[in-house]
Enzyme design. Sequence first.
Site, PDB file in Angstrom:
ATOM      1  N   GLY A  40      18.520   2.079   0.636  1.00 25.59           N
ATOM      2  CA  GLY A  40      17.265   2.020  -0.112  1.00 25.59           C
ATOM      3  C   GLY A  40      17.506   2.459  -1.544  1.00 25.59           C
ATOM      4  O   GLY A  40      18.231   3.436  -1.804  1.00 25.59           O
ATOM      5  N   GLY A  42      14.678   2.294  -3.809  1.00 23.67           N
ATOM      6  CA  GLY A  42      13.353   2.448  -4.418  1.00 23.67           C
ATOM      7  C   GLY A  42      13.292   3.820  -5.071  1.00 23.67           C
ATOM      8  O   GLY A  42      14.335   4.438  -5.364  1.00 23.67           O
ATOM      9  N   LEU A  43      12.093   4.328  -5.280  1.00 21.90           N
ATOM     10  CA  LEU A  43      12.006   5.621  -5.956  1.00 21.90           C
ATOM     11  C   LEU A  43      12.705   6.711  -5.158  1.00 21.90           C
ATOM     12  O   LEU A  43      13.384   7.570  -5.727  1.00 21.90           O
ATOM     13  CB  LEU A  43      10.556   5.975  -6.226  1.00 21.90           C
ATOM     14  CG  LEU A  43       9.980   5.229  -7.429  1.00 21.90           C
ATOM     15  CD1 LEU A  43       8.515   5.534  -7.614  1.00 21.90           C
ATOM     16  CD2 LEU A  43      10.750   5.556  -8.702  1.00 21.90           C
ATOM     17  N   ALA A  44      12.566   6.674  -3.832  1.00 21.92           N
ATOM     18  CA  ALA A  44      13.212   7.722  -3.030  1.00 21.92           C
ATOM     19  C   ALA A  44      14.725   7.526  -3.013  1.00 21.92           C
ATOM     20  O   ALA A  44      15.484   8.416  -3.418  1.00 21.92           O
ATOM     21  CB  ALA A  44      12.635   7.722  -1.621  1.00 21.92           C
ATOM     22  N   HIS A 266      -6.384   1.228   2.356  1.00 23.08           N
ATOM     23  CA  HIS A 266      -6.805   1.475   0.975  1.00 23.08           C
ATOM     24  C   HIS A 266      -8.153   0.793   0.733  1.00 23.08           C
ATOM     25  O   HIS A 266      -8.312  -0.384   1.034  1.00 23.08           O
ATOM     26  CB  HIS A 266      -5.752   0.928   0.014  1.00 23.08           C
ATOM     27  CG  HIS A 266      -5.872   1.488  -1.362  1.00 23.08           C
ATOM     28  ND1 HIS A 266      -6.987   1.279  -2.132  1.00 23.08           N
ATOM     29  CD2 HIS A 266      -5.029   2.250  -2.097  1.00 23.08           C
ATOM     30  CE1 HIS A 266      -6.811   1.903  -3.300  1.00 23.08           C
ATOM     31  NE2 HIS A 266      -5.638   2.501  -3.294  1.00 23.08           N
ATOM     32  N   SER A 284      -5.919  -0.836  -7.975  1.00 20.32           N
ATOM     33  CA  SER A 284      -5.577   0.587  -7.940  1.00 20.32           C
ATOM     34  C   SER A 284      -6.788   1.524  -7.805  1.00 20.32           C
ATOM     35  O   SER A 284      -7.859   1.273  -8.356  1.00 20.32           O
ATOM     36  CB  SER A 284      -4.846   0.935  -9.234  1.00 20.32           C
ATOM     37  OG  SER A 284      -4.789   2.337  -9.389  1.00 20.32           O
ATOM     38  N   ARG A 330      -9.211   8.142   0.372  1.00 20.96           N
ATOM     39  CA  ARG A 330      -9.184   6.744   0.803  1.00 20.96           C
ATOM     40  C   ARG A 330      -9.759   6.513   2.183  1.00 20.96           C
ATOM     41  O   ARG A 330     -10.444   5.516   2.418  1.00 20.96           O
ATOM     42  CB  ARG A 330      -7.735   6.258   0.790  1.00 20.96           C
ATOM     43  CG  ARG A 330      -7.218   6.191  -0.594  1.00 20.96           C
ATOM     44  CD  ARG A 330      -5.777   5.843  -0.653  1.00 20.96           C
ATOM     45  NE  ARG A 330      -5.421   5.808  -2.069  1.00 20.96           N
ATOM     46  CZ  ARG A 330      -4.214   5.589  -2.536  1.00 20.96           C
ATOM     47  NH1 ARG A 330      -3.221   5.388  -1.697  1.00 20.96           N
ATOM     48  NH2 ARG A 330      -3.995   5.560  -3.821  1.00 20.96           N
ATOM     49  N   HIS A 401      -2.203  -0.309   3.589  1.00 19.86           N
ATOM     50  CA  HIS A 401      -1.563   0.012   2.320  1.00 19.86           C
ATOM     51  C   HIS A 401      -0.328   0.913   2.449  1.00 19.86           C
ATOM     52  O   HIS A 401       0.656   0.740   1.745  1.00 19.86           O
ATOM     53  CB  HIS A 401      -2.602   0.707   1.439  1.00 19.86           C
ATOM     54  CG  HIS A 401      -2.094   1.117   0.105  1.00 19.86           C
ATOM     55  ND1 HIS A 401      -1.685   0.214  -0.834  1.00 19.86           N
ATOM     56  CD2 HIS A 401      -1.934   2.344  -0.454  1.00 19.86           C
ATOM     57  CE1 HIS A 401      -1.292   0.860  -1.926  1.00 19.86           C
ATOM     58  NE2 HIS A 401      -1.418   2.147  -1.718  1.00 19.86           N
TER      59      HIS A 401
HETATM   60  C1  LIG Z   1       0.431  -2.124  -4.344  1.00 17.96           C
HETATM   61  C2  LIG Z   1       0.805  -0.679  -4.180  1.00 17.96           C
HETATM   62  C3  LIG Z   1       0.495   0.235  -5.173  1.00 17.96           C
HETATM   63  C4  LIG Z   1       0.824   1.579  -5.044  1.00 17.96           C
HETATM   64  N1  LIG Z   1       0.502   2.460  -6.021  1.00 17.96           N
HETATM   65  C5  LIG Z   1       0.840   3.759  -5.887  1.00 17.96           C
HETATM   66  C6  LIG Z   1       0.523   4.698  -6.909  1.00 17.96           C
HETATM   67  O1  LIG Z   1      -0.058   4.357  -7.934  1.00 17.96           O
HETATM   68  N2  LIG Z   1       0.889   5.990  -6.721  1.00 17.96           N
HETATM   69  C7  LIG Z   1       1.553   6.407  -5.600  1.00 17.96           C
HETATM   70  O2  LIG Z   1       1.865   7.584  -5.497  1.00 17.96           O
HETATM   71  N3  LIG Z   1       1.879   5.529  -4.636  1.00 17.96           N
HETATM   72  C8  LIG Z   1       1.548   4.222  -4.748  1.00 17.96           C
HETATM   73  N4  LIG Z   1       1.876   3.342  -3.753  1.00 17.96           N
HETATM   74  C9  LIG Z   1       2.763   3.781  -2.664  1.00 17.96           C
HETATM   75  C10 LIG Z   1       4.203   3.835  -3.181  1.00 17.96           C
HETATM   76  O3  LIG Z   1       4.440   2.751  -4.049  1.00 17.96           O
HETATM   77  C11 LIG Z   1       5.242   3.776  -2.067  1.00 17.96           C
HETATM   78  O4  LIG Z   1       4.917   4.657  -1.040  1.00 17.96           O
HETATM   79  C12 LIG Z   1       6.611   4.169  -2.611  1.00 17.96           C
HETATM   80  O5  LIG Z   1       6.937   3.425  -3.756  1.00 17.96           O
HETATM   81  C13 LIG Z   1       7.684   3.973  -1.557  1.00 17.96           C
HETATM   82  O6  LIG Z   1       8.920   4.274  -2.146  1.00 17.96           O
HETATM   83  P1  LIG Z   1      10.228   4.316  -1.252  1.00 17.96           P
HETATM   84  O7  LIG Z   1      11.358   4.567  -2.170  1.00 17.96           O
HETATM   85  O8  LIG Z   1      10.018   5.213  -0.106  1.00 17.96           O
HETATM   86  O9  LIG Z   1      10.342   2.823  -0.645  1.00 17.96           O
HETATM   87  P2  LIG Z   1      10.495   1.392  -1.367  1.00 17.96           P
HETATM   88  O10 LIG Z   1      10.161   1.402  -2.796  1.00 17.96           O
HETATM   89  O11 LIG Z   1       9.782   0.420  -0.465  1.00 17.96           O
HETATM   90  O12 LIG Z   1      12.028   1.104  -1.291  1.00 17.96           O
HETATM   91  C14 LIG Z   1      12.649   0.758  -0.083  1.00 17.96           C
HETATM   92  C15 LIG Z   1      14.090   0.442  -0.361  1.00 17.96           C
HETATM   93  O13 LIG Z   1      14.770   0.327   0.865  1.00 17.96           O
HETATM   94  C16 LIG Z   1      15.497  -0.884   0.921  1.00 17.96           C
HETATM   95  N5  LIG Z   1      15.570  -1.272   2.321  1.00 17.96           N
HETATM   96  C17 LIG Z   1      14.575  -1.301   3.241  1.00 17.96           C
HETATM   97  N6  LIG Z   1      15.070  -1.670   4.439  1.00 17.96           N
HETATM   98  C18 LIG Z   1      16.386  -1.868   4.269  1.00 17.96           C
HETATM   99  C19 LIG Z   1      17.436  -2.253   5.131  1.00 17.96           C
HETATM  100  N7  LIG Z   1      17.244  -2.498   6.427  1.00 17.96           N
HETATM  101  N8  LIG Z   1      18.682  -2.389   4.601  1.00 17.96           N
HETATM  102  C20 LIG Z   1      18.918  -2.138   3.283  1.00 17.96           C
HETATM  103  N9  LIG Z   1      17.958  -1.746   2.427  1.00 17.96           N
HETATM  104  C21 LIG Z   1      16.722  -1.624   2.928  1.00 17.96           C
HETATM  105  C22 LIG Z   1      14.754  -1.834   0.024  1.00 17.96           C
HETATM  106  O14 LIG Z   1      15.619  -2.851  -0.417  1.00 17.96           O
HETATM  107  C23 LIG Z   1      14.313  -0.873  -1.096  1.00 17.96           C
HETATM  108  O15 LIG Z   1      15.369  -0.701  -1.999  1.00 17.96           O
HETATM  109  C24 LIG Z   1       1.495   2.003  -3.875  1.00 17.96           C
HETATM  110  C25 LIG Z   1       1.805   1.090  -2.866  1.00 17.96           C
HETATM  111  C26 LIG Z   1       1.436  -0.240  -3.007  1.00 17.96           C
HETATM  112  C27 LIG Z   1       1.697  -1.173  -1.871  1.00 17.96           C
END
Ligand SMILES: Cc1cc2nc3c(=O)[nH]c(=O)nc-3n(C[C@H](O)[C@H](O)[C@H](O)COP(=O)(O)OP(=O)(O)OC[C@H]3O[C@@H](n4cnc5c(N)ncnc54)[C@H](O)[C@@H]3O)c2cc1C
Length: 637
Positions: A40, A42-44, A266, A284, A330, A401
């Site tokens: 992953g 993403g932000l995490a 949401h 949002s 929410r 959501h």
């Molecule tokens: C439209 C929308 C708006 C939002 N707005 C807000 C906001 O304003 N404020 C807020 O706090 N939260 C918001 N959220 C929630 C927030 O965006 C998410 O909870 C957060 O970004 C999740 O981050 P993450 O890093 O956990 O996962 P993600 O950003 O989903 O990243 C997942 C990563 O894992 C990888 N991955 C997944 N499965 C596999 C696999 N099997 N093999 C290899 N790679 C894999 C993907 O490629 C990706 O890189 C929003 C959510 C949505 C849907």
Amino acid sequence: MLLDSKSPTGPIEKRWEDHRFHLKLVNPANKRKYTILVVGSGLAGGSAAATLAELGYNVKCFCFQDSPRRAHSIAAQGGINAAKNYHNDGDSVYRLFYDTVKGGDFRARESNVYRLATVSLNIIDQCVAQGVPFAREYSGYLDNRSFGGAQVSRTFYARGQTGQQLLLGAYQALERQIGAGTVQMFPRTEMLDLVVIDGKARGIVTRNLITGKMETHIGDAVVLGTGGYGNVFYLSTNAKGCNTTAIWRAHKRGALFANPCFTQIHPTCIPVSGDYQSKLTLMSESLRNDGRVWVPLKKGDKRTASQIPEAERDYFLERKYPSFGNLVPRDVASRNAKQVCDDGRGVGETGLAVFLDFRDAIQRLGKHTIKERYGNLFDMYQRITGEDPYQEPMRIYPAIHYTMGGLWVDYNLMSNIPGLYVIGEANFSDHGANRLGASALMQGLADGYFVLPNTIGDYLASNKFDKVENSHAAVREAESNVTQITRRLLECKGTRSVDSFHRELGKILWEDCGMARNAAGLKKALSLIPPLREQFWRDVKIIGGAEELNQTLERAGRVADFFELAELMCLDALERNESCGGHFREEYQTPEGEAARDDANYSYAAAWEYKGVGQPPVVHKEPLTFEYVHPAQRSYK
Ligand SMILES: Cc1cc2nc3c(=O)[nH]c(=O)nc-3n(C[C@H](O)[C@H](O)[C@H](O)COP(=O)(O)OP(=O)(O)OC[C@H]3O[C@@H](n4cnc5c(N)ncnc54)[C@H](O)[C@@H]3O)c2cc1C
């Protein structure tokens, strides 16, 4: 199985510092001897991979998109919370902690939530230092706005693109490490199994999504930052690629899945417009700073918004919750929208929508200010619906959501499988039964930048890691498992598309395990899902082969996992005979229609152990205790 949360005791404000002090450290010169697999970006995952590499570890990072920049985090619109108290409006770490525990309806661990609130301060400093362009006031100070469930303004934002800007910050930190050779990046690579050796997570099996090549990567620890599973419902605000496969397959290897039924609906999404829609769009929560939610007072009123005079409008959130008004959390806003629509007062063609009206804000502040605050969201709304929200109110309806459930982790963010860490939306940790708006970005970055980099060293320093060869029986077994799943899917040669199965599954879940649930509906869903799952495995149609780019095959594997997860969600919802946060069991509500918790019997996290497809899973319970924020009926009146 004993669930040891490793949650520290003592004064809450000292717990994280004390805990950190007692964690073992890895000598800086030794860090490069360890390899950490981060799934992953993403932000995490992105923030974790960059930080671990900065510390000196050897990192391999994986994502299924073509670039870490395209992780679903990029979609986050509204903002990120932090208890900076820049507005001097009474905010504090304690208040953010309090709001989050209460907002989650007393189903989260106090120690984790307090740490999250503390670390929120560092996140903003870190991101500003990276150059994240947060909105600023005229004076140059960072600006804040309000989000649901809080009476202070603590949400930092970058227009309606906060996730994108934060992700660019994490991405450039990651790229720097890629450039330095400390992170090896594997885009378009999907993790399909976890390798567990002598009880420890030691590797992953992946498929290259371009060539179809399967590979095994071995490391000393595995970190899953793979996001949420809201797409199990088919229609959700999540990016289409979001899925459960990484955490579900880790669950099948022994990782406990906690509170799977805790999903967030949401309140402000563009309503469903037809049977063949494949995606829902969020408007949002920040819009509820200035937008007023209302429906006509009269049932079946088909007049346009402008034809309905003020006296015939029901601003139901402001009426029922005068203290928080449109900014109730929410779960509360969604339930109330559903109630007025069920009452026959919904608007639009389907009657499944309420108005979100900016008329008063535009009159008060001017169109220019509204445009500056929410311009991209208004444009998005107009492009999708063909209606101009500056002229007439938006029509919105609740949609799936976010998922508060996920793999169970202890205070160190380690699952019950030693060496398997889970961060961001993929774990179950800090939001209880209802996440407050703008707290997901905060948690993902807290986990990745500040918590995991501290805790993982303790595990690495405390364990010995034998060299693992690819010929190891556990590696072979995991690879053969992946091959078999692929082969089984390709050999079906059925007649129905993957999407048609997914859509049918999503409909069952939405109807019976969605915004409102009851025992009869959940039992019905549990009788419908297994035969549909079996039909999927008999009749799914996948064209193309395994050793090439094959997106139907990718989707089929993910939907296969959604089927199994969906069953667990319904079971979890059925077992929890109470309402809390987003889990609203219709049998358990107050006379005013609010969620009625049963603290005597359900003040625990339900962590499920996998026992085989179609076999009853076993639940383990982590009791929750509240020393600081004492459980009470949530009130936003
Ligand atoms: C439209 C929308 C708006 C939002 N707005 C807000 C906001 O304003 N404020 C807020 O706090 N939260 C918001 N959220 C929630 C927030 O965006 C998410 O909870 C957060 O970004 C999740 O981050 P993450 O890093 O956990 O996962 P993600 O950003 O989903 O990243 C997942 C990563 O894992 C990888 N991955 C997944 N499965 C596999 C696999 N099997 N093999 C290899 N790679 C894999 C993907 O490629 C990706 O890189 C929003 C959510 C949505 C849907």
